[in-house]
Structures are given as C-alpha cells and as structure tokens.
Design a protein around this motif. Structure first.
Motif, PDB file in Angstrom:
ATOM      1  N   SER A  11       0.824  -1.212   0.000  1.00 24.48           N
ATOM      2  CA  SER A  11       0.000   0.000   0.000  1.00 24.48           C
ATOM      3  C   SER A  11       0.853   1.255   0.000  1.00 24.48           C
ATOM      4  O   SER A  11       1.886   1.301   0.652  1.00 24.48           O
ATOM      5  CB  SER A  11      -0.858   0.062   1.261  1.00 24.48           C
ATOM      6  N   GLY A  84       0.431  -4.244   2.859  1.00 23.51           N
ATOM      7  CA  GLY A  84      -1.031  -4.194   2.855  1.00 23.51           C
ATOM      8  C   GLY A  84      -1.621  -5.494   2.360  1.00 23.51           C
ATOM      9  O   GLY A  84      -1.071  -6.567   2.596  1.00 23.51           O
ATOM     10  N   ALA A  86      -5.744  -6.697   2.050  1.00 23.38           N
ATOM     11  CA  ALA A  86      -6.728  -6.797   3.131  1.00 23.38           C
ATOM     12  C   ALA A  86      -6.597  -8.108   3.909  1.00 23.38           C
ATOM     13  O   ALA A  86      -6.493  -8.104   5.138  1.00 23.38           O
ATOM     14  CB  ALA A  86      -8.137  -6.650   2.557  1.00 23.38           C
ATOM     15  N   ASN A  89      -3.457  -8.263   5.920  1.00 24.40           N
ATOM     16  CA  ASN A  89      -3.555  -7.482   7.156  1.00 24.40           C
ATOM     17  C   ASN A  89      -4.268  -8.307   8.232  1.00 24.40           C
ATOM     18  O   ASN A  89      -3.895  -8.275   9.407  1.00 24.40           O
ATOM     19  CB  ASN A  89      -4.367  -6.199   6.932  1.00 24.40           C
ATOM     20  N   THR A  90      -5.300  -9.013   7.810  1.00 22.51           N
ATOM     21  CA  THR A  90      -6.052  -9.864   8.746  1.00 22.51           C
ATOM     22  C   THR A  90      -5.165 -10.999   9.251  1.00 22.51           C
ATOM     23  O   THR A  90      -5.171 -11.312  10.452  1.00 22.51           O
ATOM     24  CB  THR A  90      -7.319 -10.423   8.061  1.00 22.51           C
ATOM     25  N   ASN A 317      -7.508   3.254   8.077  1.00 23.62           N
ATOM     26  CA  ASN A 317      -7.289   2.293   6.990  1.00 23.62           C
ATOM     27  C   ASN A 317      -7.014   0.908   7.581  1.00 23.62           C
ATOM     28  O   ASN A 317      -6.142   0.747   8.416  1.00 23.62           O
ATOM     29  CB  ASN A 317      -6.096   2.762   6.146  1.00 23.62           C
ATOM     30  N   GLY A 318      -7.789  -0.076   7.171  1.00 23.58           N
ATOM     31  CA  GLY A 318      -7.550  -1.433   7.662  1.00 23.58           C
ATOM     32  C   GLY A 318      -8.267  -1.756   8.965  1.00 23.58           C
ATOM     33  O   GLY A 318      -8.035  -2.809   9.544  1.00 23.58           O
ATOM     34  N   ASP A 321     -10.041  -4.906   8.525  1.00 19.28           N
ATOM     35  CA  ASP A 321      -9.100  -6.033   8.411  1.00 19.28           C
ATOM     36  C   ASP A 321      -8.613  -6.448   9.801  1.00 19.28           C
ATOM     37  O   ASP A 321      -8.513  -7.643  10.108  1.00 19.28           O
ATOM     38  CB  ASP A 321      -7.873  -5.665   7.568  1.00 19.28           C
ATOM     39  N   ALA A 322      -8.298  -5.449  10.625  1.00 19.67           N
ATOM     40  CA  ALA A 322      -7.839  -5.729  11.991  1.00 19.67           C
ATOM     41  C   ALA A 322      -8.963  -6.393  12.787  1.00 19.67           C
ATOM     42  O   ALA A 322      -8.731  -7.358  13.528  1.00 19.67           O
ATOM     43  CB  ALA A 322      -7.408  -4.435  12.674  1.00 19.67           C
ATOM     44  N   PRO A 357      -2.304  -0.242   7.978  1.00 21.05           N
ATOM     45  CA  PRO A 357      -2.879  -1.415   8.626  1.00 21.05           C
ATOM     46  C   PRO A 357      -1.822  -2.148   9.452  1.00 21.05           C
ATOM     47  O   PRO A 357      -1.354  -3.206   9.087  1.00 21.05           O
ATOM     48  CB  PRO A 357      -3.361  -2.264   7.438  1.00 21.05           C
ATOM     49  N   SER A 358      -1.420  -1.544  10.568  1.00 15.62           N
ATOM     50  CA  SER A 358      -0.347  -2.104  11.404  1.00 15.62           C
ATOM     51  C   SER A 358      -0.848  -2.275  12.839  1.00 15.62           C
ATOM     52  O   SER A 358      -1.877  -1.721  13.213  1.00 15.62           O
ATOM     53  CB  SER A 358       0.851  -1.156  11.426  1.00 15.62           C
TER      54      SER A 358
END
Ligand code: ADP
Ligand code: MG
Ligand code: MG
Length: 366
Positions: A11, A84, A86, A89-90, A317-318, A321-322, A357-358
């Motif tokens: 990303s 990144g 999605a 990230n998950t 962002n994300g 996903d998280a 997404p961290s």
C-alpha cells in the motif's frame, strides 16, 4: 492453524490533513523512522480530483485513468510504503493474537522488492508466506489517499490477480490446507481465482472445518455476485462493513435497504452446505455498534465499539481487516461469540492508532 487466502498488495498512503500535530503526525514520524520509510503529510483533495476518486471508496484501478497515481504518490507526495493486502492485514492481525506458527498466508506476488518487503513484514508478524510468484507482473499496489477521516483506496492488483489454483493444489501447499482447521478468505480474491476459494470452501464443509469470508469492498457483491453467491452456502462466518452490506442487499432483493440488522438476518438464513454449523453474520459500522445475526435466531445482537478518542486516531485504513484478525484469533482459540467480537473491536481499536494497517509494538495482549 489458520490459512488465509487473499489478493496480495503493498500500500501507498498519503494524506491526513486534520490529524493534530501533537498526536497523529508525531506518531507518523516515529513509525516512519522505525521502518526507514518516508511519510506523507498534506492536503490531498486535489489528488482525489485529479484521478476522479471519491473521498471514501475502495475501487480497482482503471488502466486508462489511475496508473499514474502510484508514481505520483511516491514521487510527488512523499507517500509511505506499508505492507497491505486486506486478507494479509487480517493474517498479521490474527498472528498478533495467536501463538507462534498459527497462521499461513497464500496469495500471489511479483518478483520484485515489494514482494520481499511483504515477506519480511509477514515474517516479523509471525505469518508464514506461501506466495505464488508471477514474474511477468509487479507486486500489487494500493494507493491510499486520506482526507480527514475519509480514505480512498485504489488498487492495482497486477501480480495479485494472477493467483492460480495449481499453486493451491500443489501437494506441498495442499498438505498445509489439509492441516489447517480454519480458512479465511479476503473478498478481493473473488476478482482473482474463485476456484481456489471453492476448493477451500469444499474442504472445510467436507471435514466440518470453519470457513470465513471478509467481504472487503462494496464492489465485490456488486460486480462479482456470481462467484460470491456460489460460495455463500459455505460461509460459517461472514464479516462486512455497512457499505458492503448495502451493496449486497442491492443485488439480493433488498434494494435500497439500509437497516443492517435486516440485511444480516437475510444473509444468516441463506442456504447452508455444512448444516452442522450455523452461519454467523457480522456487520461493522465504523464507530457505530457491530450487528451480529446467527442463523435460526430471530433477534440480532448489538455490540458497541471500543471508543478511541479522536486525538488518538492515526489512520482508520484497515480497521475492518484488523477487526477480522482479532475475530479470527477468538475463533481459533475457541472463545465465545461475545469474546470474539470483543477481541475484534480491541484489535481494530489498536490498529487505528497506528499508521496504515499495522499493530502496535511492543505487543499488547488481550
Ligand atoms: P472498514 O474498515 O471495513 O470500513 P469499519 O469502518 O466498520 O470497517 O470498522 C471496523 C471496526 O473497527 C469497527 O467495528 C470498530 O470496532 C473499529 N473502528 C473503526 N473505526 C473506529 C473508530 N473511529 N473508533 C473506534 N473503533 C473504530
Ligand atoms: Mg468503515
Ligand atoms: Mg474493510
């Protein structure tokens, strides 16, 4: 052991004009220094306009209109490069909350530095990468433009679009599939290789294992309805946000429906392949309560989100996903639905305090 299948992209993010300097930006600089990457700061309404993007959206890049965006972000906007994808990230999120060697991620990358970066980031996060490498294409990229609390995501799948079922069926990989007890699919993969999704779906149903879908983007139900609907009998759990839910409703006899409880109920009662497990539908709505419908139960359950003070929000962002990562950790650990949702909201709240997404380091435990 959990196996995650998704489209794989790096990303580029830019923006965040209204984050107070005392928190968001300071935080961004810290992250930037830690990772040796540059960070983007600036007002990017102009960039949205230049590429004809909506402030809050997730789309696939148009070859005619959007290819310049990625270089523009890097060259002219000093954008920060983050791992990144999605579903990836998950996968990193689930690994954050699970014992070592719990999570394997499968997707496709190119043969370039971005792929190496993704491998490195997964390894740091405790995720085993089993990539299919497509040398003819660059690793997928997602351009992210943040204006205020809105984010516009424009994804060029490139190599991520080239995943082949042959990779999944390769005996070494299929062994990992057979050894896994939980499968998570990122919805973007419907644009890539639906047969791979179906292979995992059928494996899960045949052996009474758990199959989970994260919808990913509103365009999935809108433009990929056929492969999506083919997979729906296999959903043990399905997660989506409110816009994805409305988009699903539009193609399924609930045109214009905005009541997510009604949409969740309808999805919960769709036909089910593995009748040993009831389907659970989870609809998130940003800061609004998460709505959950369980097959056979006429009332939905509602879970308020964990409040994050505005000044502590770095980047939403994300978030979804998280949320899915936290949720999966609960499922894998055999926790109650209440705890799974709480873990999901807990990890999402941690994630939005970080840039991109961290997840926070040092590690926090639930
Ligand atoms: P997506 O990122 O897919 O749009 P949502 O925006 O619904 O998904 O966010 C998913 C979850 O992340 C929410 O249910 C909530 O738990 C958490 N979350 C998102 N935004 C916020 C916020 N501003 N404050 C606190 N939690 C949030
Ligand atoms: Mg949202
Ligand atoms: Mg999402």
């Amino acid at each position: 052991l959990e196996l995650t299948l998704g489209a794989t992209e790096s990303s580029w993010g830019t923006g965040a004009n209204d984050i107070p300097p005392s928190t968001g930006l300071a935080n961004s600089h810290k992250t930037s220094k830690d990772e040796g990457m540059s960070v983007a700061i600036g007002r990017d309404d102009a960039l949205l306009e230049k590429y004809g993007l909506k402030a809050n959206d997730a789309i696939l890049a148009d070859p005619e209109k959007h290819m310049g965006l990625y270089e523009d972000l890097i060259q002219n906007r000093d954008a920060k490069l983050i791992a990144g994808g999605a579903a990836q990230n998950t996968a990193r999120g689930a690994a954050y909350c699970l014992p070592p060697k719990s999570v394997i991620y499968i997707g496709a990358v190119g043969k370039d530095n971005y792929a190496d970066l993704l491998r490195e980031k997964n390894e740091e996060a405790g995720v085993r990468s089993e990539y299919y490498v497509e040398a003819s294409q660059p690793t997928g990229r997602c351009g992210v433009i943040i204006t205020g609390h809105n984010r516009s995501m424009c994804t060029h799948l490139a190599a991520a679009n080239e995943y082949k079922i042959d990779h999944l069926k390769n005996p070494e990989i299929w062994k990992l599939v057979e050894n896994a007890d939980f499968y998570y699919i990122g919805g973007y993969h419907f644009t890539v290789c639906p047969p791979a999704i179906m292979a995992l779906a059928e494996e899960a149903a045949a052996k009474n294992k758990i199959f989970v879908l994260g919808m990913g983007a509103p365009f999935i139900p809108q433009f990929f309805q056929e492969p999506l609907d083919k997979s729906s009998p296999y959903w043990d759990y399905v997660m989506m946000n409110e816009t994805e839910a409305e988009s699903w409703a539009n193609g399924h006899g609930l045109e214009g429906e905005k009541d997510v409880a009604k949409i969740a109920r309808k999805i919960a009662e769709l036909p089910k392949a593995n009748e040993k497990r009831k389907r659970t539908v989870i609809i998130t709505q940003g800061t609004d309560e998460t709505v959950v419908a369980v097959q056979g139960e006429s009332d939905v359950q509602r879970f308020p989100v964990h409040v994050v003070p505005k000044e502590e929000i770095n980047d939403t962002n994300g978030a979804g996903d998280a949320f899915a990562g936290g949720f999966m950790s609960g499922i894998v650990l055999g926790k109650s639905l209440e705890e799974c949702i709480d873990r999901a909201q807990w990890l999402a709240a941690l994630g939005i305090k970080e840039l991109g997404p961290s997840y926070p380091s040092p590690k926090q435990t639930y």
